[in-house]
Design an enzyme around this catalytic site. Structure first.
Site, PDB file in Angstrom:
ATOM      1  N   CYS A 136      13.554  56.171  31.172  1.00 49.40           N
ATOM      2  CA  CYS A 136      13.919  56.310  32.577  1.00 49.40           C
ATOM      3  C   CYS A 136      15.429  56.166  32.680  1.00 49.40           C
ATOM      4  O   CYS A 136      15.988  55.145  32.247  1.00 49.40           O
ATOM      5  CB  CYS A 136      13.222  55.195  33.368  1.00 49.40           C
ATOM      6  SG  CYS A 136      13.710  55.097  35.092  1.00 49.40           S
ATOM      7  N   CYS A 177      16.840  62.933  35.249  1.00 54.49           N
ATOM      8  CA  CYS A 177      15.703  62.065  35.594  1.00 54.49           C
ATOM      9  C   CYS A 177      14.515  62.610  34.812  1.00 54.49           C
ATOM     10  O   CYS A 177      14.277  63.831  34.813  1.00 54.49           O
ATOM     11  CB  CYS A 177      15.437  62.130  37.099  1.00 54.49           C
ATOM     12  SG  CYS A 177      13.860  61.386  37.597  1.00 54.49           S
TER      13      CYS A 177
HETATM   14  N1  DGL Z   1      12.075  58.816  35.902  1.00 53.74           N
HETATM   15  C1  DGL Z   1      13.147  58.018  36.358  1.00 53.74           C
HETATM   16  C2  DGL Z   1      14.497  58.469  35.840  1.00 53.74           C
HETATM   17  O1  DGL Z   1      14.556  59.067  34.775  1.00 53.74           O
HETATM   18  C3  DGL Z   1      13.194  57.503  37.759  1.00 53.74           C
HETATM   19  C4  DGL Z   1      12.451  58.162  38.853  1.00 53.74           C
HETATM   20  C5  DGL Z   1      12.313  57.213  40.009  1.00 53.74           C
HETATM   21  O2  DGL Z   1      11.450  56.342  39.910  1.00 53.74           O
HETATM   22  O3  DGL Z   1      13.102  57.299  40.957  1.00 53.74           O
HETATM   23  O4  DGL Z   1      15.507  58.221  36.442  1.00 53.74           O
END
Ligand code: DGL
Length: 283
Positions: free
Chosen positions: A72, A195
């Site tokens: 993430c 993301c």
């Molecule tokens: N998948 C996450 C990222 O790569 C975050 C998405 C979220 O929960 O806002 O930033």
């Protein structure tokens, strides 16, 4: 065999898990989707830090992980320093937007970056852009709502047509805000998906942008880095035949189990039997 822990605010990190699975065919993985607390990108840094530390503790204590992949971007920006400081002997790999690889590809020297607000406003991201801003122009877009809409597309009760059209609307809005895409001077010819959730809408972005625009994600690079780190720590699992993924992957969620099952089957072909509700200590 000790597993590798992987976590994300939700199902976005499954895109990283797919790359890990492909490059590390003999490893076991425990994935924690913090759907009960998603989206991270629109929460405070302190909140994301607290969740990330709690999940790391949980993966160490309950699952005895030998390494951790923070799948993430938002959690990496908010928490990776502190995770490393608190667990100095644990190999930890994070995810950050592919700014440097984008520089190697762009001809127009205009690069688009889509990420969460948390990532875009983080010190880590600003530093990354500052390091490279003399070599290209970056058009950065905080895509509020997009990760959440992608999460919602996995809810069994969701109205599929409605969710799909809200994803399309958000994509259209953010791409329009970023400006013109293409391979002519002044146009954005490279788009970085900052993301891990956005990888699951890459085909829609591709359809809208055409083949002239490069779309970059980070799953493969993260998997390569994980492989290197395991080798350095003499922890790489080596075996003659790859183990079937059903024996190698366990997925847990702090949110809705049916959604995780749906996403796991749809996106990484892992069966429902491998998906579980996380225990109360991390809920
Ligand atoms: N998948 C996450 C990222 O790569 C975050 C998405 C979220 O929960 O806002 O930033």
């Amino acid at each position: 065999m000790q597993p590798i822990g992987v976590f994300d605010s939700g199902i976005g990190g499954l895109s990283v898990l797919a790359a890990l699975q492909a490059q590390l065919p003999h490893e076991r993985f425990v994935y924690l989707a913090d759907n009960g607390h998603a989206p991270y990108g629109e929460k405070s840094d302190v909140y994301v830090l607290e969740r990330s530390l709690r999940i790391t503790e949980h993966l160490i204590k309950q699952h005895h992980i030998k390494a951790l992949v923070v799948a993430c971007n938002t959690a990496t920006a908010a928490a990776i320093h502190e995770i490393r400081a608190r667990h100095p002997s644990l190999p930890v790999v994070g995810v950050e937007p592919a700014i440097k690889p984008a520089l190697a590809l762009t001809q127009t020297k205009r690069i688009g970056v889509m990420a969460t607000r948390g990532t875009v406003e983080s010190h880590k991201f600003k530093q990354l852009i500052n390091q490279h801003c003399s070599q290209a122009d970056y058009v950065v877009c905080a895509c509020n709502g997009l990760a959440l809409a992608i999460e919602q597309s996995t809810h069994p009760s969701a109205n599929a047509a409605e969710v799909e059209s809200s994803i399309d609307d958000l994509i259209e809005r953010y791409l329009n805000e970023m400006g013109e895409f293409g391979n002519q001077p002044g146009q954005i010819d490279t788009l970085v998906l900052g993301c891990t959730h956005y990888v699951f809408v890459a085909d829609r972005l591709r359809k809208r942008l055409g083949l002239q625009v490069s779309i970059l994600s980070t799953g493969d690079a993260v998997a390569r880095q994980t492989l290197r780190l395991l080798q350095q720590h003499h922890q790489l699992q080596i075996s003659q035949a790859p183990t079937p993924s059903s024996n190698r992957i366990s997925l847990y969620t702090t949110g809705d189990l049916a959604s995780l099952r749906y996403a796991a089957q749809r996106w990484i072909h892992v069966t429902a039997a491998s998906c579980h509700k996380a225990d109360a200590s991390v809920a």
